[in-house]
Design a protein around this motif. Structure first.
Motif, PDB file in Angstrom:
ATOM      1  N   LYS A  37       2.852   2.939 -13.182  1.00 57.35           N
ATOM      2  CA  LYS A  37       1.781   2.921 -14.185  1.00 57.35           C
ATOM      3  C   LYS A  37       0.459   2.399 -13.640  1.00 57.35           C
ATOM      4  CE  LYS A  37       4.659   2.614 -18.278  1.00 57.35           C
ATOM      5  NZ  LYS A  37       4.969   1.888 -19.496  1.00 57.35           N
ATOM      6  N   ALA A  38       0.501   1.392 -12.816  1.00 56.64           N
ATOM      7  CA  ALA A  38      -0.734   0.761 -12.337  1.00 56.64           C
ATOM      8  C   ALA A  38      -1.370   1.485 -11.151  1.00 56.64           C
ATOM      9  CB  ALA A  38      -0.456  -0.689 -11.962  1.00 56.64           C
ATOM     10  N   THR A  39      -0.690   2.489 -10.585  1.00 53.75           N
ATOM     11  CA  THR A  39      -1.205   3.157  -9.388  1.00 53.75           C
ATOM     12  C   THR A  39      -2.581   3.763  -9.618  1.00 53.75           C
ATOM     13  OG1 THR A  39       1.043   3.641  -8.658  1.00 53.75           O
ATOM     14  CG2 THR A  39      -0.729   4.942  -7.666  1.00 53.75           C
ATOM     15  N   HIS A  40      -2.750   4.474 -10.713  1.00 61.53           N
ATOM     16  CA  HIS A  40      -4.039   5.121 -11.009  1.00 61.53           C
ATOM     17  C   HIS A  40      -5.136   4.070 -11.173  1.00 61.53           C
ATOM     18  CE1 HIS A  40      -7.151   7.079 -13.466  1.00 61.53           C
ATOM     19  NE2 HIS A  40      -6.833   8.157 -12.772  1.00 61.53           N
ATOM     20  N   GLN A  41      -4.829   3.017 -11.907  1.00 63.34           N
ATOM     21  CA  GLN A  41      -5.811   1.951 -12.146  1.00 63.34           C
ATOM     22  C   GLN A  41      -6.229   1.294 -10.832  1.00 63.34           C
ATOM     23  OE1 GLN A  41      -4.375  -1.053 -14.817  1.00 63.34           O
ATOM     24  NE2 GLN A  41      -6.128  -2.378 -14.504  1.00 63.34           N
ATOM     25  N   HIS A  42      -5.256   0.991  -9.975  1.00 65.26           N
ATOM     26  CA  HIS A  42      -5.574   0.364  -8.694  1.00 65.26           C
ATOM     27  C   HIS A  42      -6.382   1.301  -7.806  1.00 65.26           C
ATOM     28  CE1 HIS A  42      -1.945  -2.494  -9.224  1.00 65.26           C
ATOM     29  NE2 HIS A  42      -3.048  -3.044  -9.676  1.00 65.26           N
ATOM     30  N   ALA A  43      -5.968   2.564  -7.729  1.00 59.33           N
ATOM     31  CA  ALA A  43      -6.691   3.522  -6.893  1.00 59.33           C
ATOM     32  C   ALA A  43      -8.137   3.656  -7.359  1.00 59.33           C
ATOM     33  CB  ALA A  43      -5.995   4.883  -6.928  1.00 59.33           C
ATOM     34  N   LYS A  44      -8.329   3.751  -8.661  1.00 58.48           N
ATOM     35  CA  LYS A  44      -9.686   3.886  -9.202  1.00 58.48           C
ATOM     36  C   LYS A  44     -10.519   2.645  -8.871  1.00 58.48           C
ATOM     37  CE  LYS A  44     -12.214   4.931 -13.422  1.00 58.48           C
ATOM     38  NZ  LYS A  44     -12.121   5.249 -14.847  1.00 58.48           N
ATOM     39  N   GLN A  89      -7.925  -9.866   3.076  1.00 57.08           N
ATOM     40  CA  GLN A  89      -6.743  -9.097   2.672  1.00 57.08           C
ATOM     41  C   GLN A  89      -7.063  -8.169   1.501  1.00 57.08           C
ATOM     42  OE1 GLN A  89      -6.770 -12.442   2.940  1.00 57.08           O
ATOM     43  NE2 GLN A  89      -5.206 -13.044   4.411  1.00 57.08           N
ATOM     44  N   SER A  90      -7.884  -8.641   0.574  1.00 56.35           N
ATOM     45  CA  SER A  90      -8.272  -7.810  -0.570  1.00 56.35           C
ATOM     46  C   SER A  90      -9.167  -6.667  -0.118  1.00 56.35           C
ATOM     47  CB  SER A  90      -8.995  -8.649  -1.626  1.00 56.35           C
ATOM     48  OG  SER A  90      -8.130  -9.620  -2.151  1.00 56.35           O
ATOM     49  N   ALA A  91     -10.089  -6.949   0.787  1.00 55.20           N
ATOM     50  CA  ALA A  91     -10.964  -5.904   1.321  1.00 55.20           C
ATOM     51  C   ALA A  91     -10.125  -4.835   2.024  1.00 55.20           C
ATOM     52  CB  ALA A  91     -11.987  -6.502   2.282  1.00 55.20           C
ATOM     53  N   GLU A  92      -9.083  -5.272   2.696  1.00 50.69           N
ATOM     54  CA  GLU A  92      -8.221  -4.329   3.421  1.00 50.69           C
ATOM     55  C   GLU A  92      -7.527  -3.354   2.474  1.00 50.69           C
ATOM     56  OE1 GLU A  92      -7.564  -2.620   6.758  1.00 50.69           O
ATOM     57  OE2 GLU A  92      -8.600  -4.533   6.705  1.00 50.69           O
ATOM     58  N   LEU A  93      -7.191  -3.803   1.266  1.00 52.39           N
ATOM     59  CA  LEU A  93      -6.583  -2.909   0.277  1.00 52.39           C
ATOM     60  C   LEU A  93      -7.539  -1.783  -0.097  1.00 52.39           C
ATOM     61  CD1 LEU A  93      -4.829  -5.521  -2.030  1.00 52.39           C
ATOM     62  CD2 LEU A  93      -3.756  -4.014  -0.336  1.00 52.39           C
ATOM     63  N   HIS A  94      -8.822  -2.085  -0.190  1.00 50.14           N
ATOM     64  CA  HIS A  94      -9.836  -1.062  -0.475  1.00 50.14           C
ATOM     65  C   HIS A  94      -9.909  -0.059   0.676  1.00 50.14           C
ATOM     66  CE1 HIS A  94     -11.948  -2.973  -3.996  1.00 50.14           C
ATOM     67  NE2 HIS A  94     -11.214  -3.977  -3.559  1.00 50.14           N
ATOM     68  N   VAL A  95      -9.913  -0.561   1.904  1.00 54.04           N
ATOM     69  CA  VAL A  95      -9.998   0.303   3.077  1.00 54.04           C
ATOM     70  C   VAL A  95      -8.734   1.159   3.196  1.00 54.04           C
ATOM     71  CG1 VAL A  95     -10.202   0.342   5.603  1.00 54.04           C
ATOM     72  CG2 VAL A  95     -11.576  -1.259   4.257  1.00 54.04           C
ATOM     73  N   GLN A  96      -7.576   0.574   2.894  1.00 53.80           N
ATOM     74  CA  GLN A  96      -6.329   1.334   2.938  1.00 53.80           C
ATOM     75  C   GLN A  96      -6.340   2.474   1.925  1.00 53.80           C
ATOM     76  OE1 GLN A  96      -3.199  -1.520   2.371  1.00 53.80           O
ATOM     77  NE2 GLN A  96      -3.452  -2.409   4.393  1.00 53.80           N
ATOM     78  N   ARG A  97      -6.959   2.256   0.780  1.00 54.59           N
ATOM     79  CA  ARG A  97      -7.016   3.319  -0.229  1.00 54.59           C
ATOM     80  C   ARG A  97      -7.936   4.444   0.235  1.00 54.59           C
ATOM     81  NH1 ARG A  97      -3.499   4.978  -4.069  1.00 54.59           N
ATOM     82  NH2 ARG A  97      -3.082   2.790  -4.497  1.00 54.59           N
ATOM     83  N   VAL A  98      -8.998   4.110   0.967  1.00 51.08           N
ATOM     84  CA  VAL A  98      -9.854   5.148   1.547  1.00 51.08           C
ATOM     85  C   VAL A  98      -9.041   5.972   2.548  1.00 51.08           C
ATOM     86  CG1 VAL A  98     -11.870   5.574   3.029  1.00 51.08           C
ATOM     87  CG2 VAL A  98     -12.023   3.918   1.155  1.00 51.08           C
ATOM     88  N   THR A  99      -8.236   5.300   3.368  1.00 55.49           N
ATOM     89  CA  THR A  99      -7.361   6.001   4.307  1.00 55.49           C
ATOM     90  C   THR A  99      -6.408   6.919   3.556  1.00 55.49           C
ATOM     91  OG1 THR A  99      -7.480   4.159   5.883  1.00 55.49           O
ATOM     92  CG2 THR A  99      -5.638   5.684   6.134  1.00 55.49           C
ATOM     93  N   ARG A 134      -3.636  -6.488  10.170  1.00 51.49           N
ATOM     94  CA  ARG A 134      -2.187  -6.294  10.291  1.00 51.49           C
ATOM     95  C   ARG A 134      -1.367  -7.284   9.465  1.00 51.49           C
ATOM     96  NH1 ARG A 134      -2.168  -1.421  11.757  1.00 51.49           N
ATOM     97  NH2 ARG A 134      -3.072  -0.963  13.761  1.00 51.49           N
ATOM     98  N   ASP A 135      -1.910  -8.468   9.243  1.00 51.54           N
ATOM     99  CA  ASP A 135      -1.144  -9.476   8.512  1.00 51.54           C
ATOM    100  C   ASP A 135      -1.041  -9.102   7.048  1.00 51.54           C
ATOM    101  OD1 ASP A 135      -0.902 -10.960  10.821  1.00 51.54           O
ATOM    102  OD2 ASP A 135      -2.721 -12.121  10.414  1.00 51.54           O
ATOM    103  N   LYS A 136       0.134  -9.299   6.502  1.00 50.41           N
ATOM    104  CA  LYS A 136       0.331  -9.051   5.080  1.00 50.41           C
ATOM    105  C   LYS A 136      -0.319 -10.186   4.297  1.00 50.41           C
ATOM    106  CE  LYS A 136       2.875  -5.399   5.467  1.00 50.41           C
ATOM    107  NZ  LYS A 136       2.282  -4.138   5.248  1.00 50.41           N
ATOM    108  N   PRO A 137      -0.890  -9.861   3.135  1.00 53.89           N
ATOM    109  CA  PRO A 137      -1.499 -10.911   2.323  1.00 53.89           C
ATOM    110  C   PRO A 137      -0.469 -11.971   1.930  1.00 53.89           C
ATOM    111  CG  PRO A 137      -1.974  -8.740   1.412  1.00 53.89           C
ATOM    112  CD  PRO A 137      -0.995  -8.556   2.540  1.00 53.89           C
ATOM    113  N   VAL A 138      -0.892 -13.210   1.994  1.00 52.89           N
ATOM    114  CA  VAL A 138      -0.033 -14.324   1.621  1.00 52.89           C
ATOM    115  C   VAL A 138      -0.523 -14.857   0.284  1.00 52.89           C
ATOM    116  CG1 VAL A 138       0.746 -16.626   2.263  1.00 52.89           C
ATOM    117  CG2 VAL A 138       0.403 -14.900   4.024  1.00 52.89           C
TER     118      VAL A 138
END
Length: 167
Positions: A37-44, A89-99, A134-138
């Motif tokens: 359910k949250a996938t669309h919201q997070h991607a947006k 780590q949060s910024a990386e989530l944005h970059v990963q979504r661009v990828t 590379r490090d997972k968010p803690v």
């Protein structure tokens, strides 16, 4: 046969703009019955930052690795809500979504090319893998008093001493 310059043989189909690609990607996520359910919201949410930084009218093939590195830096410096920076780590989530967006567009191109019986065009993903965090968010979370009390109440008596030590 007729001889033509090599440059005229190349595909002339333009890649979509970032705004068009995001719209297609979000529509595909929304239409997927298997998604969480949250996938669309997070991607947006993640792609809104990319639209703000790069602009919706830039074509996907015009975005460079240097620009995605600058995007990551912008997110950390001022890309959060109200102009505050994000944690790396949060910024990386944005970059990963661009990828993910680029990979999805590339897959769509492959499907379309097979259907049209032509060679697929290659789209360079402008995120440099060497710069990916590379490090997972803690996440560290502490229980409040009410949660601690509920945990103790639900703990079997033979384990209560160990739980008390952890609290």
């Amino acid at each position: 046969g007729e001889q033509r310059p090599f440059s005229t043989l190349a595909q002339t189909i333009a890649w979509p703009t970032l705004g068009e690609a995001v719209e297609l990607y979000l529509a595909a996520i929304a239409a997927n019955p298997k998604r969480a359910k949250a996938t669309h919201q997070h991607a947006k949410s993640y792609l809104t930052g990319a639209l703000s930084f790069f602009g919706p009218d830039v074509r996907l093939d015009e975005i460079t690795s240097d620009q995605t590195d600058a995007f990551r830096g912008w997110l950390i410096k001022s890309g959060g809500r109200n102009g505050t920076g994000l944690q790396p780590q949060s910024a990386e989530l944005h970059v990963q979504r661009v990828t993910a967006l680029y990979n999805w567009i590339g897959k769509q191109e492959g499907r379309q090319a097979r259907h049209q019986k032509r060679a697929a065009r290659l789209l360079h993903v402008p995120v440099d893998p060497e710069n990916v965090l590379r490090d997972k968010p803690v996440r560290t979370r502490f229980l409040n008093r009410e949660e601690g009390a509920r945990l103790l109440a639900a703990t079997p008596s033979d384990l209560r001493a160990m739980v008390c030590l952890g609290l």
